[in-house]
Design an enzyme around this catalytic site. Structure first.
Site, mmCIF file in Angstrom:
data_model
loop_
_atom_site.group_PDB
_atom_site.id
_atom_site.type_symbol
_atom_site.label_atom_id
_atom_site.label_comp_id
_atom_site.label_asym_id
_atom_site.label_seq_id
_atom_site.Cartn_x
_atom_site.Cartn_y
_atom_site.Cartn_z
ATOM 1 N N CYS A 103 -7.124 -39.848 -29.668
ATOM 2 C CA CYS A 103 -7.714 -39.262 -28.530
ATOM 3 C C CYS A 103 -6.559 -38.994 -27.798
ATOM 4 O O CYS A 103 -5.962 -39.754 -27.685
ATOM 5 C CB CYS A 103 -9.371 -39.977 -28.180
ATOM 6 S SG CYS A 103 -10.446 -39.123 -26.638
ATOM 7 N N HIS A 128 -16.629 -36.275 -32.631
ATOM 8 C CA HIS A 128 -15.770 -37.060 -31.278
ATOM 9 C C HIS A 128 -15.628 -36.337 -29.932
ATOM 10 O O HIS A 128 -16.166 -37.203 -28.929
ATOM 11 C CB HIS A 128 -14.462 -36.646 -31.420
ATOM 12 C CG HIS A 128 -13.240 -37.656 -30.316
ATOM 13 N ND1 HIS A 128 -12.326 -38.249 -30.513
ATOM 14 C CD2 HIS A 128 -12.561 -37.009 -29.673
ATOM 15 C CE1 HIS A 128 -12.016 -38.655 -30.340
ATOM 16 N NE2 HIS A 128 -11.653 -37.750 -29.465
ATOM 17 N N GLU A 129 -15.769 -35.086 -29.726
ATOM 18 C CA GLU A 129 -15.895 -34.352 -28.441
ATOM 19 C C GLU A 129 -17.495 -34.664 -27.841
ATOM 20 O O GLU A 129 -17.572 -34.802 -26.844
ATOM 21 C CB GLU A 129 -15.338 -33.155 -28.627
ATOM 22 C CG GLU A 129 -14.104 -32.956 -28.699
ATOM 23 C CD GLU A 129 -13.127 -33.591 -28.043
ATOM 24 O OE1 GLU A 129 -13.680 -34.099 -26.702
ATOM 25 O OE2 GLU A 129 -12.221 -33.790 -28.156
ATOM 26 N N HIS A 169 -17.913 -37.579 -25.905
ATOM 27 C CA HIS A 169 -17.297 -37.732 -24.840
ATOM 28 C C HIS A 169 -18.269 -37.492 -24.023
ATOM 29 O O HIS A 169 -18.580 -37.457 -22.245
ATOM 30 C CB HIS A 169 -16.395 -37.212 -24.902
ATOM 31 C CG HIS A 169 -15.360 -37.655 -25.552
ATOM 32 N ND1 HIS A 169 -14.766 -38.780 -24.334
ATOM 33 C CD2 HIS A 169 -14.406 -37.401 -26.263
ATOM 34 C CE1 HIS A 169 -13.254 -38.526 -25.399
ATOM 35 N NE2 HIS A 169 -13.053 -38.347 -26.277
#
Length: 145
Positions: A74, A116-117, A120
């Site tokens: 990351c 993953h994004e 966020h």
């Protein structure tokens, strides 16, 4: 869903692009970034691979329950690898930069990247998704698992 204003999007897109390119120059990696990572409090993802992709107000779903385990990294913590479990396949619905509805089917590493994004956007870091308490590795020390 968050509201976006046409006049703000080009500036945010440029900031996300510059951040990603700076990270690539420093660390030799990076394909996408989420707006909250750089202080933009919007549900906005930016991906640059063969071209630019903007995901406005994305919604992710999973067509099945098949998962796999991988080492994730990351921009928020360079050099740290995290063993996580992600869905092999995903679908993402979003508005593009012209505010037109889009849908993309994702598989493998692209599915993992956007999961993953997407995390966020909800304040979730890969370190919060570790498969166990022995799932953090410094990049120079990573080993087969």
């Amino acid at each position: 869903m968050q509201y976006f204003y046409l006049d703000s999007l080009p500036e945010w897109e440029q900031d996300l692009h510059d951040t990603l390119m700076d990270y690539r120059e420093r660390y030799g990696a990076g394909r996408a970034v989420a707006a909250p990572q750089i202080g933009i409090k919007k549900r906005l993802l930016y991906m640059f691979m063969d071209k630019t992709y903007i995901f406005i107000n994305p919604v992710m779903s999973f067509p099945d329950n098949e998962k796999y385990t991988l080492l994730d990294d990351c921009m928020s913590f360079p050099g740290l690898m995290v063993k996580v479990e992600r869905y092999k396949r995903a679908e993402i619905s979003y508005l593009n930069g012209d505010f037109n509805p889009q849908k993309m089917y994702l598989e493998g590493d692209l599915s993992e990247l956007l999961q993953h994004e997407y995390d966020h956007l909800d304040g979730i870091l890969a370190t919060m998704r570790t498969v166990d308490n022995k799932s953090l590795y410094l990049e120079q020390m990573k080993r087969d698992f």
